[in-house]
Write an enzyme that holds these catalytic residues in place. Structure first.
Site, PDB file in Angstrom:
ATOM      1  N   ASP A   1       0.856  -1.187   0.000  1.00  0.00           N
ATOM      2  CA  ASP A   1       0.000   0.000   0.000  1.00  0.00           C
ATOM      3  C   ASP A   1       0.895   1.240   0.000  1.00  0.00           C
ATOM      4  OD1 ASP A   1       0.995   0.221   2.613  1.00  0.00           O
ATOM      5  OD2 ASP A   1      -0.762  -0.750   3.468  1.00  0.00           O
TER       6      ASP A   1
ATOM      7  N   ASP B   1       1.459   4.999   1.862  1.00  0.00           N
ATOM      8  CA  ASP B   1       1.086   5.869   2.973  1.00  0.00           C
ATOM      9  C   ASP B   1       1.547   7.278   2.638  1.00  0.00           C
ATOM     10  OD1 ASP B   1       0.322   3.615   4.813  1.00  0.00           O
ATOM     11  OD2 ASP B   1       2.430   3.120   4.492  1.00  0.00           O
TER      12      ASP B   1
ATOM     13  N   ASP C   1      10.282   4.423  12.479  1.00  0.00           N
ATOM     14  CA  ASP C   1      10.996   3.306  13.092  1.00  0.00           C
ATOM     15  C   ASP C   1      12.366   3.039  12.461  1.00  0.00           C
ATOM     16  OD1 ASP C   1       9.663   2.393  10.817  1.00  0.00           O
ATOM     17  OD2 ASP C   1       8.607   0.750  11.816  1.00  0.00           O
TER      18      ASP C   1
HETATM   19  P1  ATP Z   1       4.082  -2.403   4.989  1.00  0.00           P
HETATM   20  O1  ATP Z   1       4.757  -2.876   3.761  1.00  0.00           O
HETATM   21  O2  ATP Z   1       3.819  -3.493   5.959  1.00  0.00           O
HETATM   22  O3  ATP Z   1       2.891  -1.502   4.762  1.00  0.00           O
HETATM   23  P2  ATP Z   1       5.204  -0.004   6.089  1.00  0.00           P
HETATM   24  O4  ATP Z   1       6.643   0.368   6.375  1.00  0.00           O
HETATM   25  O5  ATP Z   1       4.505   0.834   5.088  1.00  0.00           O
HETATM   26  O6  ATP Z   1       5.212  -1.524   5.712  1.00  0.00           O
HETATM   27  P3  ATP Z   1       3.087   0.681   7.880  1.00  0.00           P
HETATM   28  O7  ATP Z   1       2.648  -0.028   9.087  1.00  0.00           O
HETATM   29  O8  ATP Z   1       2.188   0.813   6.716  1.00  0.00           O
HETATM   30  O9  ATP Z   1       4.459   0.003   7.459  1.00  0.00           O
HETATM   31  O10 ATP Z   1       3.541   2.130   8.364  1.00  0.00           O
HETATM   32  C1  ATP Z   1       3.890   3.184   7.476  1.00  0.00           C
HETATM   33  C2  ATP Z   1       5.090   3.927   8.021  1.00  0.00           C
HETATM   34  O11 ATP Z   1       4.763   4.506   9.282  1.00  0.00           O
HETATM   35  C3  ATP Z   1       6.306   3.066   8.302  1.00  0.00           C
HETATM   36  O12 ATP Z   1       7.079   2.879   7.150  1.00  0.00           O
HETATM   37  C4  ATP Z   1       7.033   3.876   9.331  1.00  0.00           C
HETATM   38  O13 ATP Z   1       7.726   4.943   8.757  1.00  0.00           O
HETATM   39  C5  ATP Z   1       5.888   4.439  10.153  1.00  0.00           C
HETATM   40  N1  ATP Z   1       5.548   3.553  11.270  1.00  0.00           N
HETATM   41  C6  ATP Z   1       4.597   2.599  11.297  1.00  0.00           C
HETATM   42  N2  ATP Z   1       4.547   1.978  12.475  1.00  0.00           N
HETATM   43  C7  ATP Z   1       5.488   2.555  13.234  1.00  0.00           C
HETATM   44  C8  ATP Z   1       5.920   2.384  14.572  1.00  0.00           C
HETATM   45  N3  ATP Z   1       5.373   1.462  15.357  1.00  0.00           N
HETATM   46  N4  ATP Z   1       6.926   3.191  15.015  1.00  0.00           N
HETATM   47  C9  ATP Z   1       7.455   4.141  14.224  1.00  0.00           C
HETATM   48  N5  ATP Z   1       7.112   4.344  12.959  1.00  0.00           N
HETATM   49  C10 ATP Z   1       6.130   3.571  12.457  1.00  0.00           C
HETATM   50 MG    MG Z   2       2.396   0.665   4.567  1.00  0.00          MG
END
Ligand code: ATP
Ligand code: MG
Length: 486
Positions: A52, A54, A128
């Site tokens: 997805d 963000d 993170d």
């Molecule tokens: P995915 O491929 O699973 O969607 P993602 O990195 O996009 O991986 P998400 O959970 O969609 O993960 O979160 C989007 C962004 O928000 C992350 O890339 C990170 O920058 C931030 N983020 C999400 N969860 C946390 C957390 N627990 N602590 C700090 N930053 C976070």
């Molecule tokens: Mg994501």
């Protein structure tokens, strides 16, 4: 901070779905800064297909709502976010965050509320991992990289921003995220994380709500690299925090199910994440069944109660939603039905809504060397390929063999031996689940339902226990759900 050319990172607007561009454009047009951030940017740079996209902006959630009107919903309390519906897709739009104020962190340093708006520089340090903290402005064709994240991508290294212990204390779920990204991207975990990532530290996960942990467990199951992450969960001590009574060893059955799940995802097939829970909890379920059987409880009741017990214990770690719990119990119940079907019910069983999942489960057990399936996995597999005539012949042959072995058989452990009535309908696989809320419980108690047989210490049932007195309930066949094979 370095500003990278998007094209140098292998990024172009042509790779982006129109819905994320629409969101970025609408925010920019309204005078706000807007970037794509997180997994979308990371995965595109790595040449992967992002799950997805963000977005992040300097607009507050209320301002995002002004821009998108009814297409936007503000969600979350701990971490407030705007959900923007763009066509059939949903984009999470976060607001730049500053460090949280002291008053909203717990004694162990966990952030209880994270809604302090800030600048992009402040937002970056709140993320993170370095690889998740790249800000892509597709219209300007630039990527803002505050920490040489691009090098970590090249070196395939997962690095937390800031002090790893503090970052885990702030949000223990980051421990799970570490293993998920390491497994999904096949990255190595930076040494400074490995140094502090001890089983003791995973105790912090006890403070995380079982709802959030369930969501995280689903992400682990569905990321496409479940088989790779399972041993990591054990090695890092996370397994115990996620699964209440499942011993930390990966049986052939669990391993096969994990490989199967990953393969289905790679092929673009759908998976029901509850299926893997059914696999994980199968052994505790059987053990609990045997416990009740050893107390003289009739098999059907033993299975029903064991299912409830096992799921109740698991809910202390991850709360499995009610529909998923029902699915799991039905898959288990199907094991008995498929193992020893009444000949008259075979055809109806094969069209039951839960047949497919139950059969897949049975076959997986069989292929993992579980001989208690008595070859019925293969039998059902063959049955499904047969013509109507062949099916009839197979059923009568099965019937003859069954009669022969029944004459020999004395008792069977888990399988109930009821007199064969000429019924072709199938009883409901599971009864109504135990109510969770007090109100539900009260109204259930008012109805004629017998008392649930849980013992005070969970291990002993005296012989005056209600489960032993429980009358066989005549089941309401109007509740039987027939449906196409899934
Ligand atoms: P995915 O491929 O699973 O969607 P993602 O990195 O996009 O991986 P998400 O959970 O969609 O993960 O979160 C989007 C962004 O928000 C992350 O890339 C990170 O920058 C931030 N983020 C999400 N969860 C946390 C957390 N627990 N602590 C700090 N930053 C976070
Ligand atoms: Mg994501």
């Amino acid at each position: 901070m370095q500003t990278l050319r998007a094209s140098k990172c292998g990024l172009s607007t042509a790779q982006l779905p129109s819905y994320i561009l629409d969101v970025i454009d609408a925010l920019t047009k309204a005078g706000y800064e807007a970037y794509i951030v997180g997994g979308g940017v990371r995965d595109l740079i790595l040449g992967l297909n992002p799950k997805d996209f963000d977005a992040v902006t300097n607009a507050t959630p209320a301002q995002v709502k002004e821009v998108f009107g009814r297409r936007c919903r503000i969600i979350g309390r701990r971490f407030e976010l705007a959900h923007v519906y763009a066509g059939r897709e949903l984009v999470e739009v976060a607001t730049f965050r500053a460090p949280p104020k002291k008053a909203v962190t717990s004694a162990s340093g966990m952030i209880l509320r994270d809604n302090n708006w800030g600048t992009i520089e402040q937002d970056f340090v709140r993320r993170d991992f370095s690889i998740n903290a790249m800000y892509y402005q597709p219209r300007k064709g630039i990527v803002l990289d505050f920490c040489h994240a691009i090098d970590d991508i090249k070196n395939k290294t997962l690095r937390l921003l800031g002090d790893p212990t503090l970052r885990f204390e702030e949000d223990p779920v980051r421990m799970l995220r570490t293993l998920r990204f390491a497994a999904k991207l096949n990255f190595s975990i930076a040494p400074e994380i490995l140094e502090i990532f001890t089983p003791e530290l995973t105790q912090l996960l006890r403070d995380i709500s079982p709802h959030r942990l369930y969501d995280e467990s689903q992400k682990l199951f569905t990321m496409g690299h479940l088989n790779r992450v399972l041993p990591m969960l054990i090695d890092f001590g996370i397994w115990h925090q996620l699964f209440a009574d499942i011993s930390p060893d990966i049986s052939t059955f669990i391993e096969r199910a994990a490989i199967n799940t990953d393969q289905r995802i790679q092929m673009g097939k759908t998976i029901n994440p509850a299926f893997f829970y059914a696999v994980l909890l199968w052994k505790p379920f059987l053990e609990r069944c045997n416990f009740y059987l050893s107390k003289g409880v009739v098999p059907a009741e033993a299975r029903a109660q064991a299912g409830l017990d096992v799921l109740k214990r698991q809910a202390t770690r991850t709360i499995i939603p009610r529909f998923a719990e029902t699915f799991i119990r039905e898959v288990w119940e199907m094991q008995t039905r498929l193992l020893n079907p009444k000949p008259q019910q075979i055809q109806a069983l094969s069209t039951h809504a839960r047949f497919r999942a139950g059969f897949d489960f049975l076959l997986l057990r069989e292929k993992s060397g579980d001989d208690t399936t008595q070859g019925m996995g293969v039998w059902w597999d063959a049955y499904q390929q047969m013509s109507t005539d062949e099916k009839e012949r197979a059923i009568s042959q099965y019937n003859r063999q069954r009669a022969k072995s029944r004459r020999k058989a004395t008792t069977d452990d888990v399988v109930e031996t009821k007199s064969v009535a000429a019924i072709t309908e199938i009883e409901p696989l599971v009864n109504e689940p135990e109510p969770r809320s007090r109100r539900e419980r009260k109204s259930r108690a008012k109805s004629e339902r017998p008392v649930q047989p849980t013992s005070s210490n969970g291990s002993e049932i005296g012989y005056d226990h209600p489960i032993l007195k429980r009358k066989r309930v005549k089941r309401d066949l109007s509740q039987v759900i027939f449906g196409p094979t899934q």
